[in-house]
Write a protein that holds these residues in place. Structure first.
Motif, short mmCIF file in Angstrom:
data_model
loop_
_atom_site.label_atom_id
_atom_site.label_comp_id
_atom_site.label_asym_id
_atom_site.label_seq_id
_atom_site.Cartn_x
_atom_site.Cartn_y
_atom_site.Cartn_z
N ASP A 1 0.83 -1.21 0.00
CA ASP A 1 0.00 0.00 0.00
C ASP A 1 0.86 1.25 0.00
O ASP A 1 0.54 2.24 -0.69
N MET A 2 1.95 1.23 0.77
CA MET A 2 2.83 2.39 0.85
C MET A 2 3.55 2.61 -0.48
O MET A 2 3.68 3.75 -0.95
N ARG A 3 4.03 1.53 -1.08
CA ARG A 3 4.69 1.65 -2.39
C ARG A 3 3.71 2.14 -3.46
O ARG A 3 4.05 3.00 -4.28
N MET A 4 2.50 1.60 -3.45
CA MET A 4 1.51 2.02 -4.44
C MET A 4 1.14 3.48 -4.25
O MET A 4 0.94 4.23 -5.23
N GLN A 5 1.06 3.91 -3.01
CA GLN A 5 0.76 5.31 -2.73
C GLN A 5 1.78 6.23 -3.39
O GLN A 5 1.43 7.28 -3.93
#
Length: 456
Positions: free
Chosen positions: A194-198
């Motif tokens: 989720d953090m990388r996609m953000q």
């Protein structure tokens, strides 16, 4: 098993060779390092050290780390890359004398267990590791494996309170591992999916030319989570973007991605988002290149493991990757450049050019936590890691106590030609490297967690 050591603080012309022989007790699980390899390494180290004083580490036993990773099979190159990074980090700790405990300084020792990238094999290797009373488990190149290890370690630590282990995760980024399946015994040193996609969506949302996106990924927990995160975050940031494809393929089994590329072309997509890693990424982008399909690739791992060379000229200005750091991340920072150059000197072959800063951070933070705890006891080290902070001349991070998720910067970088002069380093001798397009400070990457951790 090899037991070679340098005396900390030794000097002289031969010192530049000593660092290549500095890790102590290089160990492999049975059948992974043939006898002639160990003999060759011992001979090479003996010749390199020459008349430099050296000795076995003495009476203090090493602090043992056990890495469970896919060292054979379709993702063996990824496992080998991880091993190089971990050994590089271990060598740096040992070069400064090791880890201080009340009875003196102990060197770090790494043992590698091959799980063939499978869950059942990983659990068998974990049993071998605990039988050897190794207190620290390292794994990362599969969220499915990581999830199984978390459950097994939870049970093991209840059954065997005198032989507890701590799990340090460097790459398994399924968000559930620090959310609903969080564990006191597990610490993640990579940003979750989720953090990388953000970070990637933060760039896509400002790209006015992005109108239609194709999602493609590996069919297991991680790939499924990447697709869900992409749909959710794109809808929130750019509801005008159409998702024209959402496909999962068997992990590590596709040899020719041409049919997938044909589907992407037929969809009319102008942008691809993928969490693919290892050969699944390299073969995907190679197929796109061979088909002459020019569109924007937003990737989790497009800056490493053969991908830049496979993409080549087609990737300039179109392929992006997200990472906690990359060789060109910090312009004009001598410490960052020196760190990268030291790794390249340690591993000079272009194919070995795959440096993860987070693995160096992980080993440094573990060493500091052991010293703070004054022990290798899993509970004491876990409590020392909770809330721990890391700071160097070019990077900072902190371990969030509530879910054991490392909070650190993220960089979105775009592929560039080395010859154009905008970057200092290329990847894998390919002539292509990456330039920072978007920097996200640690506070900007810290996604909320639903973890309800049970503590011993």
């Amino acid at each position: 098993m090899i037991e070679l050591a340098t005396k900390p603080g030794s000097h002289g012309e031969a010192d530049k060779h000593v660092k290549y022989c500095i890790y102590i007790k290089q160990e492999r699980a049975p059948m992974q390092l043939p006898i002639h390899h160990t003999a060759s390494l011992a001979l090479a180290c003996t010749l390199a050290l020459g008349n430099v004083a050296w000795a076995a580490p003495g009476d203090l036993p090493p602090i043992r780390l056990g890495m469970i990773e896919g060292m054979s099979g379709p993702f063996a190159n990824a496992g080998e890359a991880v091993e190089r990074n971990i050994r590089f980090a271990v060598e740096q700790v040992n070069a400064r004398g090791g880890v201080r405990l009340p009875d003196g300084k102990h060197l770090l020792s790494l043992t590698v267990f091959d799980n063939k990238q499978g869950v059942e094999d990983a659990l068998l290797q974990l049993k071998q590791l605990t039988d050897q009373k190794i207190p620290f488990v390292l794994e990362g190149n599969s969220s499915a494996v990581a999830g199984a290890l978390v459950e097994a370690i939870n049970k093991h630590n209840v059954r065997s309170p005198d032989n507890r282990v701590l799990f340090l995760n460097y790459s398994a980024v399924d968000p559930v591992l620090t959310n609903e399946k969080c564990s006191f015994w597990h610490f993640r040193f990579d940003a979750n999916a989720d953090m990388r996609m953000q970070a990637l969506v933060d760039v896509i949302k400002s790209d006015g030319k992005a109108k239609s996106v194709y999602l493609i990924g590996q069919d297991y927990s991680f790939g499924q989570q990447v697709a869900k995160a992409a749909r959710r975050q794109l809808q929130a940031a750019r509801p005008d973007i159409r998702i024209v494809g959402d496909e999962l393929h068997p992990i590590g089994k596709v040899k020719d991605f041409a049919p997938y590329i044909a589907k992407i072309r037929a969809s009319g997509a102008d942008t691809v988002i993928t969490g693919n890693w290892g050969n699944d990424l390299t073969l995907l982008v190679k197929a796109a290149k061979e088909a002459g399909l020019r569109l924007k690739f937003y990737t989790f791992y497009g800056n490493s493991l053969g991908a830049p060379a496979a993409i080549g000229e087609a990737g300039v200005g179109t392929v992006r990757a997200v990472a906690e750091w990359h060789p060109n991340a910090v312009d004009g920072n001598a410490a960052s450049d020196a760190f990268y150059r030291s790794f390249r000197q340690r591993y000079p072959q272009p194919k070995d050019d795959y440096l993860f800063l987070r693995m160096d951070v992980m080993i440094d933070m573990l060493a500091a936590a052991i010293e703070k705890a004054g022990s290798t006891d899993a509970i004491a080290v876990a409590r020392a890691l909770e809330g721990a902070r890391y700071k160097s001349k070019f990077h900072e991070a902190s371990m969030r106590a509530s879910d054991h998720q490392l909070i650190q910067p993220l960089y979105v970088a775009v592929m560039q030609r080395l010859a154009d002069g905008g970057i200092r380093f290329d990847n894998e001798g390919s002539g292509y490297g990456f330039k920072t397009e978007r920097y996200l400070a640690p506070a900007a990457t810290a996604a909320a967690s639903t973890c309800r951790m049970q503590r011993p």
